[in-house]
Enzyme design. Sequence first.
Site, PDB file in Angstrom:
ATOM      1  N   GLY A 145       0.832  -1.201   0.000  1.00  8.78           N
ATOM      2  CA  GLY A 145       0.000   0.000   0.000  1.00  8.78           C
ATOM      3  C   GLY A 145       0.865   1.249   0.000  1.00  8.78           C
ATOM      4  O   GLY A 145       2.005   1.227  -0.479  1.00  8.78           O
ATOM      5  N   SER A 146       0.331   2.293   0.617  1.00  7.58           N
ATOM      6  CA  SER A 146       0.927   3.626   0.425  1.00  7.58           C
ATOM      7  C   SER A 146       2.331   3.779   0.991  1.00  7.58           C
ATOM      8  O   SER A 146       3.058   4.673   0.566  1.00  7.58           O
ATOM      9  CB  SER A 146       0.030   4.676   1.066  1.00  7.58           C
ATOM     10  N   THR A 147       2.717   2.961   1.974  1.00  9.93           N
ATOM     11  CA  THR A 147       4.076   3.112   2.492  1.00  9.93           C
ATOM     12  C   THR A 147       5.093   2.914   1.380  1.00  9.93           C
ATOM     13  O   THR A 147       6.194   3.428   1.433  1.00  9.93           O
ATOM     14  CB  THR A 147       4.365   2.099   3.619  1.00  9.93           C
ATOM     15  N   LYS A 160       4.916   4.170  -1.453  1.00  7.37           N
ATOM     16  CA  LYS A 160       5.066   5.396  -2.246  1.00  7.37           C
ATOM     17  C   LYS A 160       6.403   6.076  -1.960  1.00  7.37           C
ATOM     18  O   LYS A 160       6.889   6.873  -2.759  1.00  7.37           O
ATOM     19  CB  LYS A 160       3.912   6.354  -1.937  1.00  7.37           C
TER      20      LYS A 160
END
Lengths: 356, 634
Positions: free
Chosen positions: B290-292, B294
């Site tokens: 997920g966003s981690t 990014k």
Amino acid sequence: MILLLTVIVISTFGVVMVYSSSYVWAEYKFNDPFKYVKHQLLFLIIGVFLMMFISKVHYQNYYNKANTILLVCLGLLVLVLIPGIGTLRNGSRSWFGIGSFGIQPSEFTKLGLIIFTAKYLHNNEKHLKNIKKGVLPILGITLLVFGLIMLQPDFGTGVIIVMAIIGMLFVGGVDFRFFFKIAIVGLVGVVSLIAVAPYRLSRILSFLNPWSDPLGTGFQIIQSLYAIGPGGLFGFGLGNSRQKHFYLPEPQTDFIFSIISEEFGFLGIVIISTLFLVIIVRGFKIARNCENLFGKYLAFGITFQLAFQTVMNLMVVVGLIPVTGVTLPFLSYGGSSLLITLVGMGILLNISRYQK
Amino acid sequence: MFLKGIHKRIRIILLIIVFLFATIVGKVFYIQVIQYDKLSSYALSLWSRNLPIAADRGKIYDRNGVVLADNITTTSLVLIPSQITNKEEVAEKISAILGITYEEMYAHVNKSTSINIVHPEGRRLDYETADAISALNLDGVYLVKESKRTYPFGSSLSHTLGFVGIDNQGLSGLELMYDSYLTGSSGAIKYFSDAKGNKLELSEIYVEPQDGINITLTINSEIQESLERELDNAIAKYNPDSALGIVMNPNTGEILAISSRPNFDPENYQDYTVEEINRNLPIWSTYEPGSTFKIVTLAASLEEKIVDLNNDTYYDSGSITVEGAKLRCWKQGGHGLQTYLQVVENSCNPGFVNLGLKLGKETLFEYIENFGFGSKTGIDLNGEGTGILFDIDDVGLLELATTSFGQGISVTPIQQITAVSAAINGGYLYQPYIVKSLNDPETNSVIKENTSTLVRKVISEDTSEKVRYALESVVANGTGRNAYIDGYRVGGKTGTAQKVEDGQYLVGNYIVSFIGFLPADDPQVVIYIAVDNAKGVTQYGGTIAAPIARNVLLDAIDILDIEKSEDALPKEYNYTDKKYVTVPSVTGMSLKDALKQLKEFKVEFSGTGNTVEYQSPAAMESLYEGSTIRLMLK
């Protein structure tokens, strides 16, 4: 004097070693750690008195009684085979049992036949070059004795008797070639026996590598090596053998030398071997110096037999030849054996009295 | 002539006999001197019997010498049947003490083994039992020392430490991996025995047991306890399927704390399932980050200089269409016009897709692999997962787009924290490790020391600084607000990943995560927290994982003695729209009161005294927060 002293030293040491090596088994079997040593000490005392006594008896008497002695021995050898008269011990009917005492007629025969052979060689000096006339008769008697002993059976004693007589014949001047022929015949016999059943070879050779059958044929020799090896240069000290603690079966008999090695080390072995050599050299010297031919043969025969038996026992114990079941003179437990050895020494001492 | 012949032959015979004696003595010499060592050792093993004395297993310490795995000494009963004289008596008395049947005990005392252990009743006896047996003073009945493994912190760090079996053999975790080091060699009382097994009255030989080698971990037990406590709280609060956390030193790769739920009690490992015991989730589990993730796209974009965080903008309409597929932002309606710093703060998916597309698949995937994804980190623990990346040849624009914001790939927690450490520590990817050193059992001096292993340099120092800055602003202004700690520069990134089962995304079932670090200008500690399927709350990384991370970081600040930063970004502070503060009047106040009033500014003062005589700038002026106010004291 040197001979007498050495004999007393070595046989006294023998009694000590019989105690040291036997008390564990004696206590276990008879609940009496002194069981064996008491017998041995008794026989030693009797033996020493007998030796002193015999050293005073002129050896010429044996020349006169040689035939009777041999006949008595042969009779006993036959008697011992009869069940009920002879007792069965360790699978051999070799003893006349009197209580816990045992008398082995084959031991007496060893001496008896030597006396007879000495007389025979003395009487047939001229015929000895003639195999048929000179050698075969005495060889025949020897093989008869051998046969009787093998019926017990007692292979070790049988071999010693035969070898003692062959040694005497050799010294008596019988042609060398005859012995080669005997050797070749023996060799052919052994080879053909092996050819018929090759397993015998591995059985015979198992002493070279006892670990090939550690619980069977190799067992005794392995246990013997486990006693000798750790003894090292100086040994564990008197009484400190570990192998006598049920590892080595009956350590006071055939394998007493192993226990001596374990307790006294290489140094002890050198001393014991020297003592034996002193006796043997003295014996041969007595033979050399005896002017009477009968005495010469008798002295040689007694000494040679002692030497041969000693060598045979030691070679078994250190793993140079297969196990044959021969005791070590003076040291192994055994009343008859000690008695006869001491009697033999008595005769030697007597012969030495009449030296030039 | 004739006599000469006899004498010659006697001499021959004598020579033969002397030769044979020499041979015999030579053979004895060979046996007793040449073969001495061999035969002695054979014979010794034949004669000697051993009463085993167990060695202590090596201890496991944390980095500060706190014992994590210890031993307690117990006694066990050992029987030597051949030495037991009165078997009936022994069987009767011992069976009564141990509480087993007479028949069972009688069988033990009659076993034909040289040494018999009454298992399990006769092992690890308590003091009273051992005392009662020793008071009997029976022949052939011995009590020997045996040590038992104990874990002072219970189920803390259980997956990592592992556990041992009844014979102290390592069965999992470090106990298994380092079993050969931890296991000492047992000693013995050797006594001589006859062929029937009876003890001989000869001196006994005491062979001292050699204790196992100690292990020192990089773990800080205080931080570990903090993490354990917070995970327990999370379990109590959210009842998730699982939860995990890792705390690491980003500058070395040392693991400071690592744990997960469910965990187990290593002293009662039998009560747990194989999965519970074997799965060390922080290194084993793989899922969509997920966003981690990014952070990787961000670092790559900054390193490749394709974006200027403050000056480039992106308009987020709420979704972006790639190859006909509509990829939505998590925020309904989108974030509108943002700088790229705001894209990061808002964790705006379309913004990151745009960055990914700009990078191109080769470049982005090169960074992903350089950051260590797709291969094991090489941490010194068993059971590490590898994760799954797209095969570069199969990556189209859509795959590139989803990878940019952390979907469609699968990574392990340890990979994430290791990669992020590299992104914020100046660009150095270190191999994570947990065993600091092996230590001598007697002196505890270091036998072998592990040091940090640099795998590669991934990005430049300059890029790393920008990443830190952006991530600090995520915590100050963006989705990571719940990790904000007043007075400290905390950087971080949240993550909320959907779980995939049988190729389908699960509905309402997320792994929420937060990765954070502090101080943002010089990171000393980095933490990763993930909670799988929290119940009864909106599942966002910012709401669930960030507060957990914050609590652990708060403890870490105390434990590691991390100093307050004066120039920390204030919370809610909007970077693009700078916040002005009106300067209060402090003239005439005491210095103490003045400092209270001027909390939002830096204060410099001159002169001596306790009263403010003059202030510059003057009262009622508007200044940026954090500006300097000069005071003259009297």
